[in-house]
Motif scaffolding. Structure first.
Motif, mmCIF file in Angstrom:
data_model
loop_
_atom_site.group_PDB
_atom_site.id
_atom_site.type_symbol
_atom_site.label_atom_id
_atom_site.label_comp_id
_atom_site.label_asym_id
_atom_site.label_seq_id
_atom_site.Cartn_x
_atom_site.Cartn_y
_atom_site.Cartn_z
ATOM 1 N N TRP A 81 0.835 -1.193 0.000
ATOM 2 C CA TRP A 81 0.000 0.000 0.000
ATOM 3 C C TRP A 81 0.877 1.252 0.000
ATOM 4 C CZ3 TRP A 81 -0.152 3.977 3.516
ATOM 5 C CH2 TRP A 81 -1.129 4.936 3.276
ATOM 6 N N SER A 82 1.928 1.247 0.789
ATOM 7 C CA SER A 82 2.822 2.391 0.877
ATOM 8 C C SER A 82 3.464 2.700 -0.479
ATOM 9 C CB SER A 82 3.901 2.118 1.928
ATOM 10 O OG SER A 82 4.818 3.171 1.987
ATOM 11 N N ASP A 83 3.822 1.659 -1.220
ATOM 12 C CA ASP A 83 4.390 1.854 -2.559
ATOM 13 C C ASP A 83 3.374 2.512 -3.490
ATOM 14 O OD1 ASP A 83 6.774 0.702 -1.734
ATOM 15 O OD2 ASP A 83 6.312 -1.265 -2.606
ATOM 16 N N ARG A 84 2.120 2.052 -3.416
ATOM 17 C CA ARG A 84 1.072 2.664 -4.258
ATOM 18 C C ARG A 84 0.832 4.116 -3.857
ATOM 19 N NH1 ARG A 84 -1.396 -2.254 -3.044
ATOM 20 N NH2 ARG A 84 -2.928 -1.226 -1.713
ATOM 21 N N TRP A 85 0.838 4.376 -2.568
ATOM 22 C CA TRP A 85 0.640 5.725 -2.052
ATOM 23 C C TRP A 85 1.757 6.650 -2.523
ATOM 24 C CZ3 TRP A 85 2.350 7.486 3.345
ATOM 25 C CH2 TRP A 85 1.857 8.771 3.625
ATOM 26 N N ALA A 87 3.654 6.301 -5.123
ATOM 27 C CA ALA A 87 3.514 6.510 -6.565
ATOM 28 C C ALA A 87 2.438 7.544 -6.857
ATOM 29 C CB ALA A 87 3.199 5.190 -7.260
ATOM 30 N N GLU A 88 1.348 7.479 -6.135
ATOM 31 C CA GLU A 88 0.265 8.458 -6.327
ATOM 32 C C GLU A 88 0.737 9.860 -5.951
ATOM 33 O OE1 GLU A 88 -3.313 9.899 -7.544
ATOM 34 O OE2 GLU A 88 -2.586 7.852 -7.793
ATOM 35 N N LEU A 89 1.452 9.971 -4.859
ATOM 36 C CA LEU A 89 1.977 11.276 -4.455
ATOM 37 C C LEU A 89 2.926 11.836 -5.507
ATOM 38 C CD1 LEU A 89 2.665 10.717 -0.654
ATOM 39 C CD2 LEU A 89 0.868 12.126 -1.670
ATOM 40 N N ASP A 90 3.724 10.958 -6.125
ATOM 41 C CA ASP A 90 4.655 11.392 -7.166
ATOM 42 C C ASP A 90 3.921 11.914 -8.398
ATOM 43 O OD1 ASP A 90 6.859 10.803 -5.627
ATOM 44 O OD2 ASP A 90 7.245 8.869 -6.599
ATOM 45 N N ARG A 91 2.727 11.407 -8.638
ATOM 46 C CA ARG A 91 1.954 11.850 -9.812
ATOM 47 C C ARG A 91 1.233 13.168 -9.589
ATOM 48 N NH1 ARG A 91 1.104 6.203 -10.451
ATOM 49 N NH2 ARG A 91 -0.767 6.205 -9.158
ATOM 50 N N GLN A 92 1.080 13.565 -8.358
ATOM 51 C CA GLN A 92 0.340 14.778 -8.030
ATOM 52 C C GLN A 92 1.238 16.006 -8.151
ATOM 53 O OE1 GLN A 92 -2.991 14.749 -7.320
ATOM 54 N NE2 GLN A 92 -2.797 12.582 -7.842
ATOM 55 N N SER A 94 2.868 19.313 -7.063
ATOM 56 C CA SER A 94 3.271 19.614 -5.692
ATOM 57 C C SER A 94 3.558 21.093 -5.528
ATOM 58 C CB SER A 94 4.532 18.818 -5.342
ATOM 59 O OG SER A 94 5.001 19.190 -4.085
#
Length: 101
Positions: A81-85, A87-92, A94
Motif C-alpha cells: 500500500w505504501s508503494d502505491r501511495w 507513486a500516487e503522491l509522485d503523480r500529483q 506539488s
C-alpha cells in the motif's frame, strides 16, 4: 488495540522488518536499525519478547517467532500500500519546494 499500541512504538516495526530474513545478533541488528541506542534496542527487544513476537535462539541471536513471522507477513500488505501511495503522491502536482542540492 494492543497491537496498534505495540506497533506504534518507535523502532518496533523496524526491528520486525530487519529480522524478516532470519536471526541477528544484537550489534548487527543495531547497525541495521541505523545505530539506535543500545538501551532503546534492548527495551524494544524485551517488549517484543514479552509479546511473543521475538525470541533469542541458542546462539543468543534474536529471531521472529511464528507469531512474529505472521506479523511480518501482514506488514507486507502495508508495504505494498505504501508503494502505491508514494507513486500516487509522485503523480500529483506539488506545491512543496524542490529538494536542496
Amino acid at each position: 488495540m494492543a497491537a496498534l499500541d505495540l506497533f506504534g512504538r518507535r523502532w518496533i516495526l523496524r526491528i520486525v522488518w530487519e529480522l524478516r530474513d532470519g536471526p541477528l545478533g544484537f550489534r548487527p541488528l543495531q547497525q541495521r536499525c541505523d545505530g539506535m541506542s543500545s538501551s532503546v534496542l534492548q527495551q524494544r527487544l524485551t517488549e517484543l519478547q514479552e509479546t511473543l513476537l521475538v525470541e533469542r535462539d541458542p546462539a543468543g541471536a534474536y529471531r521472529l517467532t511464528a507469531l512474529g513471522r505472521d506479523a511480518y507477513h501482514e506488514l507486507r500488505g502495508l508495504v505494498r500500500w505504501s508503494d502505491r501511495w508514494a507513486a500516487e503522491l509522485d503523480r500529483q502536482p506539488s506545491d512543496r519546494p524542490a529538494a536542496g542540492p
